[in-house]
Design an enzyme around this catalytic site. Structure first.
Site, PDB file in Angstrom:
ATOM      1  N   LEU A   1       0.872  -1.177   0.000  1.00 21.93           N
ATOM      2  CA  LEU A   1       0.000   0.000   0.000  1.00 21.93           C
ATOM      3  C   LEU A   1       0.908   1.226   0.000  1.00 21.93           C
ATOM      4  O   LEU A   1       1.692   1.424   0.927  1.00 21.93           O
ATOM      5  CB  LEU A   1      -0.923   0.017   1.222  1.00 21.93           C
ATOM      6  CG  LEU A   1      -1.742   1.304   1.414  1.00 21.93           C
ATOM      7  CD1 LEU A   1      -2.649   1.563   0.219  1.00 21.93           C
ATOM      8  CD2 LEU A   1      -2.546   1.241   2.707  1.00 21.93           C
ATOM      9  N   GLU A   2       0.788   2.032  -1.045  1.00 27.19           N
ATOM     10  CA  GLU A   2       1.582   3.256  -1.180  1.00 27.19           C
ATOM     11  C   GLU A   2       0.710   4.430  -0.716  1.00 27.19           C
ATOM     12  O   GLU A   2      -0.266   4.787  -1.376  1.00 27.19           O
ATOM     13  CB  GLU A   2       2.008   3.434  -2.638  1.00 27.19           C
ATOM     14  CG  GLU A   2       2.927   4.608  -2.886  1.00 27.19           C
ATOM     15  CD  GLU A   2       3.349   4.702  -4.353  1.00 27.19           C
ATOM     16  OE1 GLU A   2       4.406   5.302  -4.610  1.00 27.19           O
ATOM     17  OE2 GLU A   2       2.631   4.177  -5.230  1.00 27.19           O
ATOM     18  N   ILE A   3       1.059   4.988   0.427  1.00 23.44           N
ATOM     19  CA  ILE A   3       0.308   6.110   0.997  1.00 23.44           C
ATOM     20  C   ILE A   3       0.974   7.407   0.543  1.00 23.44           C
ATOM     21  O   ILE A   3       2.177   7.591   0.731  1.00 23.44           O
ATOM     22  CB  ILE A   3       0.267   6.006   2.532  1.00 23.44           C
ATOM     23  CG1 ILE A   3      -0.465   4.728   2.955  1.00 23.44           C
ATOM     24  CG2 ILE A   3      -0.394   7.236   3.145  1.00 23.44           C
ATOM     25  CD1 ILE A   3      -0.362   4.406   4.429  1.00 23.44           C
TER      26      ILE A   3
ATOM     27  N   THR B   1       5.911   4.421  -7.238  1.00 24.52           N
ATOM     28  CA  THR B   1       5.877   3.160  -7.997  1.00 24.52           C
ATOM     29  C   THR B   1       5.514   3.365  -9.463  1.00 24.52           C
ATOM     30  O   THR B   1       6.192   2.836 -10.356  1.00 24.52           O
ATOM     31  CB  THR B   1       4.911   2.159  -7.347  1.00 24.52           C
ATOM     32  OG1 THR B   1       3.627   2.777  -7.179  1.00 24.52           O
ATOM     33  CG2 THR B   1       5.440   1.686  -6.006  1.00 24.52           C
TER      34      THR B   1
END
Length: 709
Positions: free
Chosen positions: A458-460, A496
């Site tokens: 999970l990229e916050i 990403t």
């Protein structure tokens, strides 16, 4: 030193050995743990009051595996081999004890824990869905070093044992009994009493185990000639899947073959020798670092005072991503309001969730009532009614900035003032989405990866205006959902997608130059990616790729010196190519969606170039260096807060070769000077887009590394 195990003697003559490692959330096997357990069972062996023993845990898991930190102390040959042999001797004494010992397993029983259980005379498991057994050492570049390569094939058969050890897969309770890994199954509440009864039964007569192998398995494993076929086929499969990048699977095969053909003593000696060999490899060191990084990123680093409770989330968009986010949330007891504009999309989302649980239902890793309970937490909505109850709202609508801004405005009107609005966009800047927000401090990015239930990252994404409590609360939600979380700063494509875009672009430029598309896939799989970029584009969707090529990220790329791209993807999308989802992509697909080779029609979108030969190294360098260089820019520009987030994001989000440790570990391993030279050479041959990021030049000049260890 505080005791790991305590003994409870029962009047019926059974001693319960309670495992409860002090100051630890889980029981971990260390040198001290093995020594303590060995001494304890030596005492029980001579205790006339004890007829049998049961090993149980006071923690939520049985044994979570070995204490991996001790492997970091191994620096040279000879440092660990005696430790392994001492462990073998201790488990051999346990196995040959005149008093039966039963493992009462609830929760995770992993690695060395499973090997201890294998040395016991019986194994009984709870039917709880958290209970599972596994030998996952291969994921750390190691092999089972506590006799697992020897006892497991003898217990469940060579083929099933290899499947377990070469994949590291979890075996849940019902399947464990089905294949003979466990002997009995019972409820969690009755586990210890049932284990005591089983132990007493074993004092009367040995347990008669039924051979649960299939007829074909028995036939193939019955003699050395047919067993050699198993070993050969397994080796072929391993080399095909690992491309020779991971030594551990082959060492596991060697240990199993040695033990089955030359006897257990020879097998254990091979296990001890090869285990130490693997600890000393760079592959294992990097994979262990990745494991520690992953573990760290599953812990919330923010103060608990900043974290607000999340009981209900609202999900806007019930497509594949929305359904996945709803699933991982509902599975953790969170109520989900799932909104879409179409009733059929909402129904399909719930069906998608149910289908994802079908395999677990078949394996009895979860019960039908539990699945119904999870799905029951997902409430379908065609409007914003109930959104005032949502603590966090996540949108996963089409990648269009105006649409997302409109959804944000509608959500703000329907939600509480303290509700968080998170966008699942993969490329649009969060600050642009929040431009017209009435509460921009509550707006954040939560970039999940597809398929959400399987992809760990999970990229916050935080903007300069995002409040700290919002970041902390979203991190906590990610942890609850089982995600490995990184926090990055806002920018086109964040981290990403930004590093993936030039990698994919270089792939398409190679095709335009005459490279065969399938060759690119094969080259990058050999470099260590789980799938090649051409396959990845079909999997993600050509429609998604075309959108990124026309979006904010493309505009940023055009400003880079030497920028060059192709519009082939956009043309393919305009002609109806969406990839695997509509069976029209770079590859041909059969009715079941299985790849059938490259679709030769795609080359016309690249100008029908004459085919040219490209070396594997050239393909790997061009694509690999584009991704690494963009990662360097992300660190230099502050998108990344540290190299660790960059490595974790690249590995768990994009499949960057795990055995390298990630882009920044890779640079450290190869040396900044060498990577600089490779990029400068590529820039001379193929253009200024390969010009190294200034930070790389600085590190090379100063002889610096991104990590101290």
């Amino acid at each position: 030193m505080a005791q790991t195990a305590t003994i409870e003697k029962r009047p019926d003559g059974v001693a319960i050995v309670w495992l409860d490692q002090p100051n630890e959330k889980v029981n971990k096997v260390s040198l001290e743990f093995i020594a303590e357990l060995d001494n304890l069972f030596r005492q029980l062996e001579t205790d006339d009051e004890v007829k049998a023993a049961v090993i149980a845990s006071r923690k939520k898991d049985w044994i979570a595996g070995a204490d991996i930190e001790m492997f970091g102390k191994v620096k040279k040959k000879g440092d660990f081999i005696q430790v392994t042999r001492n462990g073998h001797e201790a488990l051999f004494r346990l196995e040959r004890s005149k008093k039966p010992v039963v493992a009462a397993i609830h929760g995770a029983c992993l690695g060395a824990g499973t090997e201890i259980a294998l040395a016991c005379h019986g194994r009984i498991v709870s039917d709880d869905r958290s209970t599972h057994m596994a030998l996952p050492e291969v994921m750390l570049g190691l092999l089972p070093g506590g006799g697992g390569t020897q006892r497991l094939p003898r217990l469940i058969g060579i083929q099933k044992a290899l499947d377990m050890m070469l994949t590291g897969k979890k075996i849940y309770a019902s399947k464990a009994v089905k294949i003979g890994l466990a002997d009995k199954i019972t409820t969690r509440e009755s586990l210890v009493d049932a284990a005591v009864a089983f132990a007493l039964q074993l004092t009367q007569s040995p347990f008669s185990r039924k051979d649960k192998r299939t007829f074909l398995e028995k036939l193939l494993e019955s003699n050395s000639l047919t067993r050699s076929i198993i070993y050969r086929k397994a080796k072929e499969m391993v080399l095909k899947q690992t491309m020779g990048n991971y030594p551990a699977p082959l060492k596991i095969l060697e240990c199993v073959e040695t033990g089955m053909e030359q006897g257990m003593t020879a097998g254990l000696n091979a296990e001890a020798e090869k285990f130490e060999e693997l600890i000393l490899t760079d592959v294992s060191r990097q994979l262990i670092r990745v494991f520690f990084n992953m573990t760290e990123k599953k812990k919330n680093p923010y103060p608990s005072s900043l974290i607000k409770p999340c009981h209900t989330i609202a999900m806007v968009g019930a497509g594949f991503m929305g359904a996945g986010i709803a699933q991982v949330s509902a599975a953790e007891g969170i109520r989900v309001l799932l909104k879409d504009i179409k009733e059929e999309t909402l129904a399909a989302a719930k069906q998608t969730i149910y289908k994802d649980y079908e395999r677990k239902l078949r394996n009895k890793a979860i019960t039908a009532p539990e699945v119904e309970e999870i799905i029951g937490r997902v409430e379908s909505k065609l409007d914003y009614s109930g959104f005032e109850k949502a603590d966090i709202i996540i949108e996963a609508v089409f990648e269009d900035i105006k649409l997302k801004q409109r959804v944000l405005a509608e959500c703000e009107a329907a939600a509480r003032p303290d509700a968080i609005f998170a966008s699942n966009t993969s490329a649009l800047q969060i600050s642009h989405i929040a431009e017209k927000a009435s509460r921009p401090e509550n707006v954040i990015g939560m970039h999940y990866f597809s398929p959400v239930p399987k992809m760990p990252l999970l990229e916050i994404v935080k903007t300069p205006r995002t409040a700290d409590w919002v970041v902390a609360t979203c991190f906590e939600l990610g942890v609850r959902q089982g995600k490995t979380c990184i926090v990055v700063n806002d920018g086109p494509g964040f981290y990403t997608t930004r590093i993936l875009a030039p990698y994919m672009n270089e792939c398409f430029l190679l095709i335009e130059e005459g490279c065969e598309a399938g060759l690119i896939d094969r080259a990058m799989k050999k470099w260590g990616f789980p799938v090649g970029p051409v396959t990845l584009q079909d999997e993600v969707g050509i429609d998604v790729g075309a959108h990124v090529m026309k979006g904010e990220l493309a505009e940023v790329a055009k400003a880079r010196e030497g920028y060059r791209s192709t519009d082939a993807i956009i043309k393919m999308f305009q002609d109806g190519y969406h990839g695997k989802k509509n069976k029209r992509g770079f590859y041909k697909y059969d009715e079941r969606g299985k790849k059938q080779g490259i679709n030769e029609d795609i080359y016309k979108y690249f100008g029908n170039p004459a085919r040219k030969e490209f070396s594997t190294e050239t393909i790997q360098n061009r694509l690999g260096m584009m991704m690494i260089n963009e990662a360097l820019y992300c660190l230099q520009e502050g998108i990344l807060q540290n190299p660790t987030d960059g490595d974790v994001g690249a590995i768990f989000g994009l499949g960057f070769p795990p055995f390298t440790g990630g882009p920044f570990r890779y640079i450290d391993r190869e040396g900044a000077e060498k990577i600089l030279a490779v990029m400068e050479d590529l820039a001379i041959k193929y253009g200024a887009r390969f010009k190294p990021a200034p930070i790389l030049r600085d590190y090379a000049k100063a002889g610096m590394k991104f990590y101290a260890d």
